[in-house]
Structure formats: structure tokens, C-alpha cells
Scaffold this motif. Structure first.
Motif, PDB file in Angstrom:
ATOM      1  N   LEU A  46       0.830  -1.206   0.000  1.00 15.88           N
ATOM      2  CA  LEU A  46       0.000   0.000   0.000  1.00 15.88           C
ATOM      3  C   LEU A  46       0.867   1.259   0.000  1.00 15.88           C
ATOM      4  O   LEU A  46       0.601   2.216  -0.746  1.00 15.88           O
ATOM      5  CB  LEU A  46      -0.917  -0.005   1.229  1.00 15.88           C
ATOM      6  N   VAL A  47       1.928   1.248   0.817  1.00 13.62           N
ATOM      7  CA  VAL A  47       2.817   2.416   0.896  1.00 13.62           C
ATOM      8  C   VAL A  47       3.559   2.616  -0.424  1.00 13.62           C
ATOM      9  O   VAL A  47       3.595   3.729  -0.973  1.00 13.62           O
ATOM     10  CB  VAL A  47       3.823   2.250   2.059  1.00 13.62           C
ATOM     11  N   ILE A  48       4.159   1.558  -0.933  1.00 14.10           N
ATOM     12  CA  ILE A  48       4.938   1.663  -2.168  1.00 14.10           C
ATOM     13  C   ILE A  48       4.047   2.040  -3.353  1.00 14.10           C
ATOM     14  O   ILE A  48       4.436   2.849  -4.212  1.00 14.10           O
ATOM     15  CB  ILE A  48       5.665   0.327  -2.456  1.00 14.10           C
ATOM     16  N   THR A  49       2.852   1.482  -3.406  1.00 11.45           N
ATOM     17  CA  THR A  49       1.930   1.811  -4.495  1.00 11.45           C
ATOM     18  C   THR A  49       1.556   3.281  -4.446  1.00 11.45           C
ATOM     19  O   THR A  49       1.526   3.974  -5.471  1.00 11.45           O
ATOM     20  CB  THR A  49       0.649   0.947  -4.402  1.00 11.45           C
ATOM     21  N   ALA A  50       1.286   3.787  -3.240  1.00 12.72           N
ATOM     22  CA  ALA A  50       0.921   5.208  -3.092  1.00 12.72           C
ATOM     23  C   ALA A  50       2.062   6.111  -3.531  1.00 12.72           C
ATOM     24  O   ALA A  50       1.852   7.119  -4.215  1.00 12.72           O
ATOM     25  CB  ALA A  50       0.551   5.490  -1.638  1.00 12.72           C
ATOM     26  N   PHE A 188      10.398  -2.074  -7.331  1.00 11.99           N
ATOM     27  CA  PHE A 188       9.289  -1.110  -7.392  1.00 11.99           C
ATOM     28  C   PHE A 188       9.390  -0.136  -8.567  1.00 11.99           C
ATOM     29  O   PHE A 188       8.639   0.819  -8.651  1.00 11.99           O
ATOM     30  CB  PHE A 188       9.193  -0.315  -6.078  1.00 11.99           C
ATOM     31  N   TYR A 189      10.318  -0.376  -9.467  1.00 11.72           N
ATOM     32  CA  TYR A 189      10.396   0.463 -10.665  1.00 11.72           C
ATOM     33  C   TYR A 189      10.511  -0.435 -11.894  1.00 11.72           C
ATOM     34  O   TYR A 189      11.029  -1.554 -11.818  1.00 11.72           O
ATOM     35  CB  TYR A 189      11.581   1.438 -10.598  1.00 11.72           C
ATOM     36  N   PRO A 190      10.024   0.026 -13.033  1.00 14.48           N
ATOM     37  CA  PRO A 190      10.052  -0.799 -14.248  1.00 14.48           C
ATOM     38  C   PRO A 190      11.425  -0.796 -14.909  1.00 14.48           C
ATOM     39  O   PRO A 190      12.193   0.155 -14.766  1.00 14.48           O
ATOM     40  CB  PRO A 190       9.018  -0.124 -15.157  1.00 14.48           C
ATOM     41  N   VAL A 191      11.735  -1.862 -15.607  1.00 14.01           N
ATOM     42  CA  VAL A 191      12.982  -1.938 -16.369  1.00 14.01           C
ATOM     43  C   VAL A 191      12.702  -1.335 -17.743  1.00 14.01           C
ATOM     44  O   VAL A 191      12.341  -2.024 -18.698  1.00 14.01           O
ATOM     45  CB  VAL A 191      13.474  -3.389 -16.500  1.00 14.01           C
TER      46      VAL A 191
END
Length: 260
Positions: A46-50, A188-191
Motif C-alpha cells: 500500500l505504501v509503495i503503491t501510493a 518497485f520500478y520498471p525496467v
């Protein structure tokens, strides 16, 4: 090999008892107890998504699932190796009193972390249901990246637990290494080649956890069965770490008693 297997069978009950003890200690006096193994990844998600979906505007489809498929494996590795770091030192009183195969202690820590991670898969199932993320049949292959990560974590755990007996500074340095490792793993980040510098893409290829996480996402999110090359790369990292860990541990354990 035959003797080592017989020794493991002989002490398997000790292994199970140590895992049970760690579970009780971790959740002792906790109201929710083992449910925290499910709640922790959910709250982190929830935190990372926010933060990363709304503030940094990362455009990743089904971001909660994307995050959890990376977080569960990395957190398993992180918890396992962190506990292995001091496993021999913490067992010093027992090691001095009776004969116990010393590899039991790092093996127990990695297995304990595996049990914790399996509970966190409940959180992933809940997120799949809530976000209505498509589930592919390839999700049935989920034990494969877990096995790769387990072997790699065990190899690293054996190496760290042995070296820490001689060099206590590793206890303090390893936390920094894990933090850097986390940021070098696309959890938590896209390649995205357009957003990530070329040298970073090269660094990813030498990061075993990048390959394990990518493997996990391919089967859990993309419905893709990783090819022979992907499996060979994962096997090389996992098997290589395990072989090095076993060899170093066996060589250094002879003098543990003089340093603990």
C-alpha cells in the motif's frame, strides 16, 4: 556425500525444532501473531503503491502485483541472509557444549525465512483477487524461482555465517550492502531502457536477484514460460553461490570454536 546425508537425517528433528523456536520467538506477545507475515507485505504494498504510482507516476500495469512478485523474493533473500550472518555466533553456547553439524544453523535460518515467505503468498493471492489481475497457468511454476532463490540464499548464508565468525564488521556492513542491492533490483520500478541508464541495464545482468525476480514475474504476470537460457542463468547463479558457500564453510568451520 552419503555421510553428509546421513548426518542431516540424524539431526533433522533439531532443524525442525529450531524453526519452531524461531517462529515462536518472532511472534511472541504479538496479538496478530503469524498473521503479520501476511499483513507486512500488504502494508508495504500500500505504501509503495501510493508513493511510486501516484507521486513518481510509474506507469506499470497491475503495479501492486508487480511490486509483490519482486518484494516477496527479495525480502526472503534479505531476511534469510541477514539472519544467517550471526547464526553461528548466536549458537556459540550450544556449539561449545555438544557436537552439532554447524551448517544446521544457517540452513535453519534460510528455511525459517522460506516458511515466512510462503505465508506472504497469501497476501499475493488476495491482491490478485482485489485487483482482478489475470492469472495464467504458468503461475503453477512459482516453486521454481523460489527454489533458485533458496539455493542462492543458502549459499550466501553459509558464506556470510562463516566469514562473520572471523570478521565481525560484516554484521554492520551487510545492512548497507542489502540496501544498495535492493535499489539495484527492479522491485518497485520498471525496467525501461528509455528511463534507465545503459550501464544500469548491464549491472542488472550481473545481479542474480534481477534474474530470479524477472523469472517470477514472467510466470506470475506475463504467462511466459522462461526458456532454457533463463533457467541456465538462474541455475548458474544459484548453484555457483551454493557450491562456493559450502566449500568456504567447510574450510573455515574447523576453527570456529577458537573464534566464537
Amino acid at each position: 556425500m552419503k555421510q553428509s546425508l546421513a548426518m542431516f537425517v540424524k539431526y533433522r528433528h533439531l532443524l525442525f525444532n529450531l524453526i519452531g523456536r524461531d517462529l515462536k520467538v518472532k511472534y511472541r506477545r504479538s496479538v496478530l501473531g503469524i498473521l503479520w507475515s501476511v499483513l507486512n507485505p500488504l502494508l508495504m504494498m500500500l505504501v509503495i503503491t501510493a508513493v511510486f504510482s501516484n507521486i513518481f507516476k510509474f506507469n506499470v500495469e497491475h503495479f501492486p502485483v508487480y511490486y509483490l512478485t519482486g518484494y516477496t523474493l527479495f525480502n526472503f533473500f534479505s531476511e534469510a541472509t541477514n539472519m544467517c550472518n550471526s547464526s553461528i555466533l548466536e549458537a556459540s553456547a550450544l556449539i561449545k557444549k555438544v557436537y552439532i553439524p554447524k551448517y544446521i544453523f544457517p540452513l535453519e535460518k534460510v528455511t525459517f525465512a522460506l516458511v515466512n515467505m510462503l505465508f506472504s503468498l497469501i497476501a499475493m493471492a488476495l491482491i490478485y483477487a482485489v485487483t482482478q489481475t489475470p492469472i495464467h497457468w504458468t503461475a503453477l511454476l512459482f516453486p521454481i524461482p523460489i527454489i533458485y532463490t533458496f539455493c542462492f540464499a543458502l549459499g550466501m548464508g553459509l558464506l556470510l555465517s562463516a566469514l562473520t565468525v572471523y570478521f565481525r564488521d560484516i554484521l554492520h556492513l551487510y545492512g548497507v550492502v542489502l540496501t544498495a542491492w535492493m535499489y539495484l533490483t527492479p522491485i518497485f520500478y520498471p525496467v525501461d531502457p528509455q528511463a534507465i541508464p545503459a550501464f544500469m541495464l548491464t549491472v542488472f545482468k550481473f545481479n542474480p536477484l534481477y534474474h530470479f525476480v524477472t523469472y517470477n514475474r514472467n510466470i506470475m504476470m506475463n504467462g511466459v514460460v522462461p526458456g532454457l537460457t533463463d533457467n541456465l542463468i538462474c541455475m548458474l547463479f544459484a548453484g555457483g553461490a551454493l557450491i562456493v558457500g559450502v566449500l568456504v564453510f567447510r574450510k573455515l568451520q574447523r576453527n570456529f570454536i577458537l573464534h566464537i
